[in-house]
Design a protein around this motif. Structure first.
Motif, PDB file in Angstrom:
ATOM      1  N   ILE A 285      64.007  84.103   2.318  1.00 51.63           N
ATOM      2  CA  ILE A 285      62.776  83.335   2.527  1.00 51.63           C
ATOM      3  C   ILE A 285      61.731  83.743   1.494  1.00 51.63           C
ATOM      4  CG2 ILE A 285      60.854  82.990   4.121  1.00 51.63           C
ATOM      5  CD1 ILE A 285      62.881  83.345   6.405  1.00 51.63           C
ATOM      6  N   PHE A 286      61.601  85.018   1.330  1.00 55.19           N
ATOM      7  CA  PHE A 286      60.588  85.512   0.398  1.00 55.19           C
ATOM      8  C   PHE A 286      60.895  85.072  -1.026  1.00 55.19           C
ATOM      9  CE2 PHE A 286      58.434  88.670  -2.216  1.00 55.19           C
ATOM     10  CZ  PHE A 286      57.167  88.609  -1.660  1.00 55.19           C
ATOM     11  N   ARG A 287      62.179  85.107  -1.341  1.00 57.81           N
ATOM     12  CA  ARG A 287      62.633  84.712  -2.670  1.00 57.81           C
ATOM     13  C   ARG A 287      62.287  83.272  -2.973  1.00 57.81           C
ATOM     14  NH1 ARG A 287      66.592  86.979  -5.976  1.00 57.81           N
ATOM     15  NH2 ARG A 287      67.579  85.217  -6.996  1.00 57.81           N
ATOM     16  N   LEU A 288      62.498  82.450  -1.972  1.00 55.60           N
ATOM     17  CA  LEU A 288      62.165  81.028  -2.133  1.00 55.60           C
ATOM     18  C   LEU A 288      60.701  80.859  -2.503  1.00 55.60           C
ATOM     19  CD1 LEU A 288      63.763  78.838   0.683  1.00 55.60           C
ATOM     20  CD2 LEU A 288      63.907  78.536  -1.789  1.00 55.60           C
ATOM     21  N   LEU A 289      59.897  81.533  -1.733  1.00 56.27           N
ATOM     22  CA  LEU A 289      58.461  81.428  -1.949  1.00 56.27           C
ATOM     23  C   LEU A 289      58.075  81.929  -3.339  1.00 56.27           C
ATOM     24  CD1 LEU A 289      55.847  80.639  -0.526  1.00 56.27           C
ATOM     25  CD2 LEU A 289      55.632  82.983   0.258  1.00 56.27           C
ATOM     26  N   ALA A 290      58.704  83.051  -3.717  1.00 57.65           N
ATOM     27  CA  ALA A 290      58.376  83.638  -5.017  1.00 57.65           C
ATOM     28  C   ALA A 290      58.787  82.708  -6.139  1.00 57.65           C
ATOM     29  CB  ALA A 290      59.073  84.995  -5.157  1.00 57.65           C
ATOM     30  N   GLN A 291      59.967  82.132  -5.992  1.00 55.01           N
ATOM     31  CA  GLN A 291      60.440  81.233  -7.041  1.00 55.01           C
ATOM     32  C   GLN A 291      59.524  80.028  -7.182  1.00 55.01           C
ATOM     33  OE1 GLN A 291      64.409  80.750  -5.731  1.00 55.01           O
ATOM     34  NE2 GLN A 291      65.249  82.191  -7.248  1.00 55.01           N
ATOM     35  N   TYR A 292      59.129  79.498  -6.038  1.00 54.96           N
ATOM     36  CA  TYR A 292      58.260  78.338  -6.073  1.00 54.96           C
ATOM     37  C   TYR A 292      56.930  78.688  -6.748  1.00 54.96           C
ATOM     38  CZ  TYR A 292      55.953  74.078  -4.571  1.00 54.96           C
ATOM     39  OH  TYR A 292      55.297  72.873  -4.561  1.00 54.96           O
TER      40      TYR A 292
ATOM     41  N   THR B 289      57.918  88.261 -11.552  1.00 52.93           N
ATOM     42  CA  THR B 289      59.098  88.033 -12.376  1.00 52.93           C
ATOM     43  C   THR B 289      59.985  89.278 -12.389  1.00 52.93           C
ATOM     44  OG1 THR B 289      57.475  86.981 -13.791  1.00 52.93           O
ATOM     45  CG2 THR B 289      59.759  86.907 -14.519  1.00 52.93           C
ATOM     46  N   ASP B 290      59.324  90.413 -12.579  1.00 50.59           N
ATOM     47  CA  ASP B 290      60.076  91.675 -12.563  1.00 50.59           C
ATOM     48  C   ASP B 290      60.844  91.823 -11.268  1.00 50.59           C
ATOM     49  OD1 ASP B 290      59.176  92.349 -14.986  1.00 50.59           O
ATOM     50  OD2 ASP B 290      57.675  93.811 -14.306  1.00 50.59           O
ATOM     51  N   PHE B 291      60.143  91.495 -10.209  1.00 50.93           N
ATOM     52  CA  PHE B 291      60.744  91.646  -8.889  1.00 50.93           C
ATOM     53  C   PHE B 291      61.989  90.778  -8.755  1.00 50.93           C
ATOM     54  CE2 PHE B 291      60.870  89.578  -4.686  1.00 50.93           C
ATOM     55  CZ  PHE B 291      61.327  90.648  -3.941  1.00 50.93           C
ATOM     56  N   LEU B 292      61.840  89.527  -9.188  1.00 52.88           N
ATOM     57  CA  LEU B 292      62.979  88.625  -9.049  1.00 52.88           C
ATOM     58  C   LEU B 292      64.156  89.090  -9.906  1.00 52.88           C
ATOM     59  CD1 LEU B 292      61.407  85.066  -8.848  1.00 52.88           C
ATOM     60  CD2 LEU B 292      62.524  86.408  -7.064  1.00 52.88           C
ATOM     61  N   GLU B 293      63.861  89.567 -11.079  1.00 52.91           N
ATOM     62  CA  GLU B 293      64.937  90.071 -11.935  1.00 52.91           C
ATOM     63  C   GLU B 293      65.672  91.217 -11.267  1.00 52.91           C
ATOM     64  OE1 GLU B 293      63.113  91.113 -15.579  1.00 52.91           O
ATOM     65  OE2 GLU B 293      62.824  89.002 -16.179  1.00 52.91           O
TER      66      GLU B 293
ATOM     67  N   GLU C 213      65.841  91.853  -8.124  1.00 53.87           N
ATOM     68  CA  GLU C 213      66.587  91.331  -6.995  1.00 53.87           C
ATOM     69  C   GLU C 213      67.919  90.768  -7.462  1.00 53.87           C
ATOM     70  OE1 GLU C 213      65.651  90.557  -3.190  1.00 53.87           O
ATOM     71  OE2 GLU C 213      65.436  92.569  -4.009  1.00 53.87           O
ATOM     72  N   ASP C 214      67.872  90.038  -8.584  1.00 54.91           N
ATOM     73  CA  ASP C 214      69.093  89.444  -9.118  1.00 54.91           C
ATOM     74  C   ASP C 214      70.104  90.510  -9.468  1.00 54.91           C
ATOM     75  OD1 ASP C 214      68.241  86.913  -8.780  1.00 54.91           O
ATOM     76  OD2 ASP C 214      67.341  86.724 -10.779  1.00 54.91           O
ATOM     77  N   GLU C 215      69.616  91.575 -10.029  1.00 50.52           N
ATOM     78  CA  GLU C 215      70.532  92.663 -10.366  1.00 50.52           C
ATOM     79  C   GLU C 215      71.212  93.202  -9.119  1.00 50.52           C
ATOM     80  OE1 GLU C 215      68.503  95.741 -12.463  1.00 50.52           O
ATOM     81  OE2 GLU C 215      67.805  94.314 -13.987  1.00 50.52           O
ATOM     82  N   ASP C 216      70.424  93.389  -8.084  1.00 49.27           N
ATOM     83  CA  ASP C 216      70.968  93.953  -6.846  1.00 49.27           C
ATOM     84  C   ASP C 216      72.039  93.054  -6.257  1.00 49.27           C
ATOM     85  OD1 ASP C 216      69.304  95.952  -7.214  1.00 49.27           O
ATOM     86  OD2 ASP C 216      67.936  95.482  -5.554  1.00 49.27           O
ATOM     87  N   VAL C 217      71.809  91.750  -6.335  1.00 46.25           N
ATOM     88  CA  VAL C 217      72.761  90.829  -5.722  1.00 46.25           C
ATOM     89  C   VAL C 217      73.947  90.560  -6.608  1.00 46.25           C
ATOM     90  CG1 VAL C 217      73.135  88.476  -4.964  1.00 46.25           C
ATOM     91  CG2 VAL C 217      70.970  89.617  -4.504  1.00 46.25           C
TER      92      VAL C 217
END
Lengths: 657, 498
Positions: free
Chosen positions: B412-419, B488-492, B494-498
């Motif tokens: 959910i949080f990711r969605l919001l962040a991306q938007y 942006t850093d956060f999302l990156e 997160e992507d690494e973790d997944v």
């Protein structure tokens, strides 16, 4: 340096004793009038103390001491900062009362200790209960112990609650407390004392009528702080007792701080202490500034270096130059001879002080009653004038002498009598002649009085004649005659004598009121560096900051920084440049423009040698320096970040200040 | 003697009410400063190296605008002639490219109101004012503004008061619109700033050293005065931290002392009192209030007269300590005869925090110690505008919180962040409305009812991960209060973790 500690102690003793005297009268009044109180109203004393808040602490302490010794052991001192709510107030009150009870009887009664430790139920009822048990106990004890204290004639001593700073208490707390305690006044003889700094009207503005009607207020006015000051000056400076003296400028600074800044006697004393410390710290010869007995010993044990120090004193040099040449050589070479002379000079200085004080007081008697006070109302003003330069050369002195020549006889006689008293009481033995002379004047006045009595008879008779005659022509004639006769006897005997008296006083002044810096070795006893004192007591941090920012050359003695007329050079430290630039702005400053202006200045300094290759790096450095300077200004409070526009800061000062 | 100099100057010298030359401005001053001592830069701007020539010109305009706003009244009389020649729509003309000046000239009042008469006048004077110096420069004759300056100087004092109110009455302040972002220079972060400054040589090191030595010679005097019941406060420009530090190491080596870094942003009176009770008095236990604690300390120090404590406070006037209550407590502490306090103050208004009662408790002796050394430590905690917020703290807290949440919640949080990142170029982006968000979450199979989403959002809000805002139409908008780069850093990550 023990000397100075002694001095300090004496100083405080003086103050405390003085305060005690001033309060004894209050205390007497309080006793009388609390006796009269019996109704539901709470007896209240409102003590108007004036604005010198800092002295109040001492006053209250001595007051509570006096009360404790004479009236009641139950006293609580409350301060506003301890009592934000009624609960805290009660806690504090209970704590103080119970502790003081324990102190007085010095019996560790477990019950009470427990109560004070628990402090669970800090209510008025528990207080009343406590009070009952305590009084019962003391009642039972008093017959056995037989306290002889005179004021203990009533059965239950009152509980005195002192509110130190009434203005700063929250009104709610005060109201609650008064209402609650008025409910219990029958069981608990409570007396309130309010300390008031402003005016007695404050009670009525703080408390609504319903509450203030519960109080029975009696007003007491404490002595004004100026009177305190003059007592202190009287006791400290105008005695020959203390070897340490204040120079004219220093005294002026201290008095100015007192009059224009805080009116606080305590601060005055602080300044005086500081003077003592500075004097003993900075003047190597201050060892000689002590009681005459010690001084002799110390002079004899002076080392060679110290003798050299004496020779370096400007006043001593002047003395040497006035001597004959053989003596000069002896003074400059032989230590033993120097010591001898020093002893003599010190003794001279001491005698001078003694004489100075009495003559000063005498002169003060004369000048203080003159119209318009040309030489000042207070003796301290006269003292300053005398220290400053030869007082008889000033215009004020001239005019006051002229006025003194017009005094009437009764005033003159009383003044002369006062002077005689002063001289008799003074310890100096040079004044025997003076006293005689003055007494002679007095007798002459008395003689004159007798003569004048007869004369008056004559004049009265002539006036009677005048009343008899109703003829206009004759009336005119007699009036003219009277006028003539008055003009002709311009110098009556009385006037002659008056001139004589004034001239005599004048000669006394010329003899004895020589300013201290004309005396040899005055540096030993006088502290005269007023600038140090002002710097430490009455500092101006803003001026220092602004000077440093505007004119860094003041502090950094570098020729490159030398500037003319308010301009600073571009080589000044970064913060100065940034400050100077920001002075040109309005309320908001754009950071980008600021940065650009700054870099323009700095680039010009670096100038040609900043080549294009390293310009990027240089830019970074300038940028960083700018950031540092700006954040320093922020720390100093010149600017603050603003949200009104992006990348702007707001100025917190206006213009150049 | 620098100390004497500082206190003996008259007020007029120190507080010069801006420079007497009214028409001068910040940039002009800068240019002037740049030229003063023997630089070969000619006064004519056209001959300057391009870069330096441009900067004063461009910035001069805004600064001029500022000043003109204040002094427009005075100047008007003098400038009437110019005003007459200027066309009516001045703003437009101003915005139009001027051959002489640099092209970037955007002006705006900070609160944009409609142009009224006054505004017009202001701008007109500005324009004409700008012309005068420009002309004089071009002609390179003795500038007429000197006479103007003289005239202004005469009635300067009388108008000073009026000027103040004029400057502060109108809500408008005219400054340029340029922002740091437009500057191509990147923002420096704390670390690089520190490194760069370390490399840059400190100016006037020798003189500063001499100043410090002067102050150091006072150490023994300070000791004496501290022991006699005075407390010492140091003031003057420059960091006094090093000085106090040297005092500590040279004199207080063998005695119990406590150093308080007042500039530290989380210092409190309580922590000072705690360190006294715990470390000096070896008392274990807590107190209900600082007042109780203070009482305890006072009692202990009164009982045991052999106990002595030196307290050194750097920046007694810092944000955290300048409150009334904390000053009261510190003052009471310092009034104890066996506690010796030596403190430093920097803020220009620092003495205002003490009233008579506190001053008498403190029993200060003032010492002027101007050191000119940079406030390195003191400003390192200050969040300067120019220093880039590193954001590392926010990032780590984000990841920590999210790691403890369920997979769905993270989605959910990711969605919001991306938007939010998709809309980062839209300056008026209000946030994602709740309905849209619900729709998106449903489509991604993250929630099955709006109740579950609401519960999830409440949790986010409790951890301050999101902020909700109600729009004008009553719709709820959701926003992540973190800047874009961190996000942006956060999302990156997160992507690494997944």
């Amino acid at each position: 340096q023990q000397v100075q500690e002694d001095l300090n102690k004496q100083l405080f003793d003086n103050l405390v004793s003085f305060l005690r005297r001033s309060h004894s009268e209050f205390q007497e009044k309080t006793t009388e009038w609390t006796c009269r109180m019996k109704s539901r109203e709470i007896p209240t004393a409102a003590l108007v103390l004036g604005v010198n808040v800092t002295d109040h602490d001492l006053t209250f302490r001595s007051l509570s001491e006096v009360l404790q010794n004479n009236i009641t052991p139950y006293i609580a001192l409350l301060e506003a900062k301890d009592c934000p709510g009624i609960k805290n107030l009660m806690q504090k009150l209970m704590g103080q009362l119970m502790n003081c009870y324990v102190d007085v009887d010095s019996l560790e009664d477990e019950d009470y200790v427990q109560v004070s430790q628990n402090r669970i139920r800090c209510s008025m009822t528990s207080l009343t209960n406590w009070y009952e048990t305590v009084t019962k106990k003391t009642d039972s004890e008093t017959p056995s112990k037989k306290r002889t204290s005179s004021s203990r004639d009533w059965q239950s001593p009152p509980v005195v609650v002192i509110f130190k700073d009434m203005e700063s208490f929250t009104t709610k707390v005060l109201q609650d407390f008064i209402v609650i305690s008025s409910q219990h006044i029958r069981e608990l003889p409570l007396v309130l004392i309010f300390g008031i700094a402003t005016s007695p009207m404050i009670i009525h503005s703080l408390l609504p009528h319903s509450v203030s009607s519960l109080l029975c207020i009696e007003l007491f006015q404490s002595l004004s702080c100026k009177e305190h000051l003059s007592t202190i000056i009287d006791k400290l400076l105008l005695t020959a007792q203390f070897p340490f003296k204040l120079g004219e400028k220093v005294l002026q600074v201290l008095i100015n701080i007192f009059l224009y800044h805080d009116l606080s006697v305590q601060n005055f004393i602080k300044g005086f202490q500081l003077c003592i410390v500075e004097h003993f710290y900075s003047q190597p010869l201050s060892v000689l500034c002590c009681q005459p007995v010690d001084a002799k010993k110390r002079v004899n044990s002076l080392s060679h270096d110290q003798c050299e120090n004496i020779r370096k004193l400007p006043s001593f040099r002047r003395y040497v130059e006035s001597q004959v040449s053989e003596k000069q050589i002896a003074l400059l070479t032989a230590d033993s001879f120097l010591k001898e002379i020093t002893q003599k000079l010190l003794e001279d200085l001491r005698v001078y002080h003694e004489n100075y004080v009495s003559v000063l007081r005498c002169l003060h008697v004369f000048t203080s009653s003159l119209p318009k006070y040309p030489l000042g109302k207070q003796i301290r003003e006269l003292h300053c004038a005398c220290l400053e330069n030869r007082v008889w050369e000033t215009e004020e002195y001239e005019s006051s002498l002229q006025l003194a020549r017009m005094l009437n006889k009764s005033d003159l006689v009383t003044m002369l009598q006062q002077c005689v008293e002063i001289f008799v009481s003074s310890s100096g033995n040079e004044f025997d002649k003076t006293v005689e002379k003055l007494k002679e004047f007095l007798t002459q006045f008395q003689k004159l009085e007798a003569e004048a009595f007869q004369e008056r008879d004559v004049s009265v008779s002539s006036q009677k004649e005048l009343q008899k005659k109703t003829d206009l022509y004759h009336l005119q004639k007699t009036l003219l005659e009277l006028k003539e006769s008055r003009r002709s006897k311009k110098l009556t005997k009385f006037e002659m004598l008056r001139f004589e008296v004034v001239d005599y006083i004048d000669s006394l002044v010329r003899n004895y009121l020589v300013p201290a810096d004309h005396k040899t070795l005055h540096e030993i006893a006088y502290f005269n560096t007023a600038s140090v004192l002002r710097g430490h007591l009455n500092a101006a941090p803003r001026i220092a900051l602004h000077t440093a920012l505007n004119n860094p050359y003041c502090y950094l003695k570098n020729q490159a920084l030398k500037s003319d007329g308010g301009r600073i050079s571009n080589k000044a430290p970064d913060i100065c440049i940034v400050y100077k630039l920001h002075l040109e702005c309005g309320r908001l400053i754009n950071l980008v423009d600021w940065l650009e202006a700054f870099s323009t200045v700095v680039m010009a300094v670096e100038g040609p040698n900043a080549d294009a290759a390293s310009s990027d790096q240089v830019d970074d450095i300038i940028h960083a320096r700018f950031i540092r300077a700006v954040s320093e200004l922020e720390l100093l409070g010149f600017i603050k970040p603003s949200k009104r526009k992006t990348d702007h800061v707001a100025r917190l000062t206006w213009g150049g200040c | 003697d620098p100390v004497g100099n500082g206190s003996s100057v008259s007020g007029g010298e120190v507080y010069s009410f801006q420079t007497p030359k009214r028409s001068s401005k910040m940039a002009e001053l800068a240019a002037e400063l740049a030229q003063t001592p023997g630089q070969s830069v000619a006064p004519d701007h056209s001959e300057c190296p391009e870069k330096t020539a441009k900067t004063p010109q461009s910035s001069s305009k805004y600064m001029f605008l500022l000043l003109m706003h204040v002094f427009s009244l005075q100047l008007q009389s003098k400038k009437k002639e110019y005003v007459a020649t200027t066309p009516y729509r001045l703003r437009k003309r101003l915005a139009a490219p001027d051959p002489y000046l640099e092209s970037e000239s955007e002006y705006s009042a900070s609160c944009s109101e409609e142009e009224d008469e006054e505004d017009q006048k202001e701008v007109s004077t500005v324009l004409s004012g700008r012309k005068t110096p420009a002309k004089t420069k071009a002609l390179s004759t003795p500038p007429p503004r000197n006479t103007l300056a003289k005239k202004i100087k005469e009635d300067k004092m009388s108008n000073l008061v009026e000027e103040y109110f004029e400057a502060h009455s109108s809500s408008k302040v005219l400054t340029s619109d340029r922002t740091l972002q437009k500057l191509r220079k990147r923002r420096l972060n704390q670390q690089t700033l520190h490194d760069i400054l370390k490399k840059a040589p400190l100016a006037y090191a020798a003189e500063i050293k001499e100043l410090n030595q002067q102050h150091e010679s006072l150490f023994s005097k300070w000791m004496l005065q501290l022991h006699l019941g005075f407390n010492i406060v140091l003031y003057g420009l420059g960091s006094k931290r090093d000085l106090l530090e040297r005092f500590r190491t040279s004199v207080l080596q063998d005695s119990v002392h406590l150093v308080v870094n007042g500039y530290f942003p989380s210092i409190t009176v309580r922590s000072i009192l705690n360190s006294i009770t715990e470390e000096v008095l070896d008392h274990i236990g807590t107190f209900r209030s600082p007042l109780d604690q203070l009482e305890f300390i006072i009692k202990r120090f009164k009982e045991d007269s052999s106990l002595e404590l030196y307290v050194l406070i750097h920046n007694l006037d810092s944000q955290m300590l300048r409150g009334e209550r904390s000053q009261q407590i510190l003052a009471q502490l310092s009034s104890l005869p066996s506690i010796y306090l030596i403190a430093s103050i920097d803020h220009i208004n620092a003495p205002l925090m003490w009233d008579q009662a506190k001053l008498s408790l403190y029993n200060w002796l003032w010492y002027e110690t101007t050191t000119f050394s940079p406030y390195v430590e003191e400003t390192s905690y200050e969040n300067s505008l120019l220093v880039q917020q590193s954001g590392s703290l926010a990032l780590s807290s984000l990841t920590h919180v999210l790691r403890s949440l369920t997979l769905n919640a993270r989605g959910i949080f990711r969605l919001l962040a991306q938007y939010q990142l998709e809309n980062k170029d839209n300056p008026s982006y209000p946030g994602l409305s709740f309905q849209d968000f619900y729709q998106q979450c449903r489509e991604a199979f993250l929630v099955n009812s709006d109740l579950t989403l609401r519960a999830q959002l409440t949790e986010f809000r409790d951890h301050k991960l999101i902020r909700t805002k109600r729009g004008a139409d009553g719709v709820e908008y959701l926003l992540i209060p973190v800047d874009d780069s961190t996000l942006t850093d956060f999302l990156e990550k997160e992507d690494e973790d997944v």
